[in-house]
Scaffold this motif. Structure first.
Motif, PDB file in Angstrom:
ATOM      1  N   ILE A 111      39.167  53.345  43.002  1.00  0.00           N
ATOM      2  CA  ILE A 111      39.457  54.117  41.748  1.00  0.00           C
ATOM      3  C   ILE A 111      40.751  53.674  41.358  1.00  0.00           C
ATOM      4  CG2 ILE A 111      39.646  56.331  40.741  1.00  0.00           C
ATOM      5  CD1 ILE A 111      37.140  55.848  41.381  1.00  0.00           C
ATOM      6  N   GLY A 112      41.568  53.457  42.068  1.00  0.00           N
ATOM      7  CA  GLY A 112      43.113  53.161  41.541  1.00  0.00           C
ATOM      8  C   GLY A 112      43.225  51.847  40.943  1.00  0.00           C
ATOM      9  N   ALA A 113      42.366  50.783  41.595  1.00  0.00           N
ATOM     10  CA  ALA A 113      42.252  49.677  40.928  1.00  0.00           C
ATOM     11  C   ALA A 113      41.776  49.402  39.625  1.00  0.00           C
ATOM     12  CB  ALA A 113      41.587  48.552  41.963  1.00  0.00           C
ATOM     13  N   GLN A 114      40.763  50.193  39.588  1.00  0.00           N
ATOM     14  CA  GLN A 114      39.854  50.169  38.026  1.00  0.00           C
ATOM     15  C   GLN A 114      40.766  50.750  37.166  1.00  0.00           C
ATOM     16  OE1 GLN A 114      35.611  51.453  38.227  1.00  0.00           O
ATOM     17  NE2 GLN A 114      35.932  51.594  40.536  1.00  0.00           N
ATOM     18  N   LEU A 115      41.712  51.865  37.429  1.00  0.00           N
ATOM     19  CA  LEU A 115      42.651  52.583  36.572  1.00  0.00           C
ATOM     20  C   LEU A 115      43.586  51.673  36.327  1.00  0.00           C
ATOM     21  CD1 LEU A 115      43.062  56.228  37.550  1.00  0.00           C
ATOM     22  CD2 LEU A 115      42.571  55.379  35.201  1.00  0.00           C
ATOM     23  N   ILE A 149      43.084  59.872  45.886  1.00  0.00           N
ATOM     24  CA  ILE A 149      42.051  59.489  45.033  1.00  0.00           C
ATOM     25  C   ILE A 149      42.149  58.047  44.798  1.00  0.00           C
ATOM     26  CG2 ILE A 149      40.573  59.767  42.861  1.00  0.00           C
ATOM     27  CD1 ILE A 149      39.885  62.035  45.058  1.00  0.00           C
ATOM     28  N   MET A 150      43.150  57.545  44.867  1.00  0.00           N
ATOM     29  CA  MET A 150      43.551  56.337  44.109  1.00  0.00           C
ATOM     30  C   MET A 150      42.826  55.240  45.206  1.00  0.00           C
ATOM     31  SD  MET A 150      45.566  55.559  41.173  1.00  0.00           S
ATOM     32  CE  MET A 150      46.662  54.406  41.623  1.00  0.00           C
ATOM     33  N   THR A 151      42.992  55.483  46.350  1.00  0.00           N
ATOM     34  CA  THR A 151      42.433  54.691  47.399  1.00  0.00           C
ATOM     35  C   THR A 151      41.242  54.758  47.883  1.00  0.00           C
ATOM     36  OG1 THR A 151      42.808  56.180  49.292  1.00  0.00           O
ATOM     37  CG2 THR A 151      44.547  55.024  48.508  1.00  0.00           C
ATOM     38  N   ALA A 165      37.058  60.705  36.732  1.00  0.00           N
ATOM     39  CA  ALA A 165      37.804  59.495  37.089  1.00  0.00           C
ATOM     40  C   ALA A 165      37.493  58.780  35.759  1.00  0.00           C
ATOM     41  CB  ALA A 165      37.271  58.819  38.213  1.00  0.00           C
ATOM     42  N   ALA A 166      36.274  58.821  35.227  1.00  0.00           N
ATOM     43  CA  ALA A 166      35.813  58.182  34.244  1.00  0.00           C
ATOM     44  C   ALA A 166      36.434  58.588  32.721  1.00  0.00           C
ATOM     45  CB  ALA A 166      34.374  57.991  34.043  1.00  0.00           C
TER      46      ALA A 166
END
Length: 681
Positions: A111-115, A149-151, A165-166
């Protein structure tokens, strides 16, 4: 005069049918959206809402084409722009939050990488601040422990957490206009209410425009200034939120409002009769004529125009002056009272479920890596023919319990039995064909259960062949009958899931579950993707099957009004622990546990004059505390240290209504009466 941010002029969109004829999906739509304006688009599945929202981005699904008209964003024609130009706009100045978070989250990236990627492509945030900004965005959408959550990968989050997250990704580019396609479908009531407040604040502070597509008229009432009602690809009503939701002047809009379950009304809502016409099947007259109680001869021979009324509304109806004659509320009957001596259909004894299990290497070395149980100490008995509602925020363990009963997630402790005291094998591969047929699970997201390469006929034929040996004409006839029961015609049999709207796909998933003639149906947010009219029809179908066939349900939903309309009893979960269990009428009339009171206070009604009760200090948690009451950190009624150290006891009334709390039921009810009196004063 300030130019509109989004300007849609006389747009028609369609596709070529098997006969070679052009079939319209949108017909002569005019829509303008100004900076800072929030517009809601409502209507049944297939009415063209999502197609219109996507067209505003210069995008059409495969097979569709622009027949006429134009779409402009900031004065520039979206369909005349190059792919490179569109890529710069989409996700930045013009962002979309889709209904299915799986369409915007990459399953192989954390999730972190996508943000961070969204921030890099569409924001002015310095690279050194990417991580901090991403954590801030996740916190804004009320995800617990944003750094953790980022991980995580998307599959490690619940459906509601994925959707949040979206939403965070869409907000990363600080858009000028935000298109929202059912953005709160998978969110629990408290998170939904807080997210909508966040969107309202952001829109006001940034002068951001919002186009909000939704079946949830409560959400529309909370965030939108104006409401556009669509039917069969046309705009039939356009007016202020107050006008449309308080005194709609189109028969279709009044029918939609009558289809909504209300928290204050335990009755089932009444669905609109019939179905919308298929694309190209509206004829020369009014597209709503076959379902309208006010229809006359002229309605069949002439197509009404969109007429501007002195009140400022625009309506497409010859008889709008008589719309007030139609009721705005439902009056559906609920099933007969449950027999208290009914045979148990399902029993959970001290069930615990852990996602993280000790690995073989750790066992060999004697390491104890056991995590806190996601679900723990669940004691529930469901009687034959009963509907048990499971409610609670996203991540409370509702879907986890359903997966354990279905054999998709083996319990780490406890026992699950069905009628006759038969123990269920922990994993689905170990279960007998009879147990597989008797227990059916309907998923929240139909894309998780429908094979995209199979036609609807092939999807429905699988259980009919497997469990009943049907073939030939009998197989085709039975498939068509099942589709009719969920308000889809036989002409859907030849379609693929990709050719259906989100609501239509969910109805196919429901139809497939009932094709097995099950005894126990596990419903995981089965109405979340449905429009209010189809939702009412599905609730009526579930209720009818319970009455006539003795079907038993465990019904998970974030929509507490839906749960009240269908359920005999309600179990309230917080962080995988039961905190209240009792008859629906009692739990809703006198919510005894402080957490239940928080949930009910956050429910959104389809009334712009009714606001949810929210606490600005209320925060979500990723996991329960190691000891004491699971709700201790958020409880507005916390007594003291006893809540931190001692597990609360169960307290029961004579009717079986129980809460797990250090307060007595009588004390909590007295405090709640004082709160109500204070608010009224």
């Amino acid at each position: 005069m300030i130019a509109p941010l989004i300007e849609i002029r006389d747009i028609s969109v369609g596709f070529t049918g098997k006969s070679g004829a052009t079939l319209p999906v949108l017909r002569n739509i005019d829509l303008t959206v100004k900076a800072g304006e929030s517009i809601g688009i409502v209507g049944e599945s297939g009415s063209g809402k999502s197609t219109l929202a996507l067209a505003a981005m210069g995008y059409l699904k495969r097979g569709l084409r622009l027949l006429e008209g134009s779409v402009a964003f900031q004065g520039q024609d979206m369909f005349a722009r190059t792919r490179t130009e569109l890529e710069k706009i989409r996700g930045g100045e013009l962002a979309l939050i889709p209904q299915n978070s799986g369409q915007s989250l990459t399953p192989t990236l954390r999730i972190g990488a996508q943000l961070i990627e969204a921030l890099r492509l569409h924001s002015d945030v310095p690279q050194s601040e990417f991580s901090a900004k991403a954590i801030e965005l996740l916190g804004q959408v009320r995800l617990p422990d944003p750094a953790a959550i980022m991980t995580r990968f998307p599959h490690e989050l619940s459906g509601g957490q994925q959707q949040r997250a979206a939403i965070a990704m869409a907000l990363a580019g600080e858009p000028t206009a935000l298109l929202l396609d059912e953005p709160t479908t998978g969110l629990d009531v408290t998170t939904q209410a807080h997210i909508l407040e966040l969107l309202r604040d952001i829109a006001r502070d940034r002068d951001m425009a919002m186009v909000y597509v939704s079946h949830d008229l409560g959400a529309i009432a909370r965030v939108c200034d104006r409401v556009v009602v669509m039917y069969a690809g046309e705009v039939v009503l356009d007016g202020s939120t107050r006008q449309v939701l308080k005194a709609p002047v189109h028969p279709y809009a009044r029918g939609l409002l009558a289809s909504i379950p209300r928290l204050s009304d335990p009755r089932l809502p009444v669905a609109l009769d019939g179905r919308p016409p298929a694309p190209g099947g509206a004829g020369q007259g009014c597209s709503f004529v076959d379902r309208c109680a006010l229809a006359q001869d002229q309605c069949r021979s002439r197509r009404p125009v969109l007429e501007l009324l002195p009140s400022g509304e625009s309506v497409r109806c010859f008889r709008h002056e008589h719309a007030e004659e139609l009721s705005l509320t439902g009056s559906g009957a609920i099933s007969a009272k449950l027999d208290s001596d009914a045979v148990p259909a399902l029993r959970l004894d001290d069930v615990a479920i852990r996602y993280n299990r000790p690995r073989l290497f750790d066992k060999l070395l004697g390491r104890d890596r056991a995590s806190v149980a996601t679900v723990d100490g669940i004691e529930i008995t469901v009687a034959k023919g009963e509907t048990l509602g499971l409610v609670g925020e996203s991540g409370s363990g509702k879907s986890t319990i359903l997966k354990a009963v279905a054999g998709l997630l083996p319990p780490s402790g406890g026992r699950i039995t069905v009628a006759g005291g038969e123990a269920l094998a922990p994993e689905v591969e170990q279960r007998s064909p009879d147990h597989l047929r008797r227990i059916q699970l309907i998923f929240q997201n139909p894309d998780d259960s429908l094979n995209p390469r199979q036609t609807i006929a092939q999807i429905l034929e699988q259980p009919l062949k497997l469990y009943f040996g049907l073939s030939g004409d009998a197989l085709h006839k039975r498939s068509a009958e099942i589709l009719e029961r969920v308000r889809l015609g036989a002409h859907y049999l030849d379609r693929l899931p990709s050719q259906l709207s989100g609501g239509e796909k969910q109805r196919v998933a429901i139809a497939r579950a009932f094709a097995a003639d099950p005894d126990l149906v596990l419903c995981d947010e089965v109405t979340s993707a449905l429009d209010v009219s189809v939702q009412a029809a599905v609730l009526d179908l579930l209720n009818d099957l319970k009455s006539t066939q003795g079907t038993t349900y465990v019904f998970v939903s974030h929509d507490l009004a839906v749960v009240r309309a269908l359920s005999d009893r309600v179990a309230v979960l917080y962080q995988g622990r039961l905190c209240e269990l009792g008859p629906s009428a009692e739990v809703y009339a006198t919510p005894s546990h402080p957490y239940t009171d928080v949930l009910l206070g956050a429910v959104l009604e389809p009334d712009p004059d009714t606001a949810p009760t929210l606490s600005a200090d209320d925060v979500v948690e990723l996991s329960p505390p190691a000891r004491g009451c699971p709700f201790q950190r958020r409880c507005p009624r916390k007594i003291g240290s006893i809540c931190d150290t001692d597990a609360p006891p169960w307290r029961y009334r004579a009717d079986g209504h129980g809460i797990r709390c250090h307060h007595t039921i009588e004390d909590l009810e007295a405090v709640q009466r004082e709160d109500v009196a204070e608010r009224c004063a």
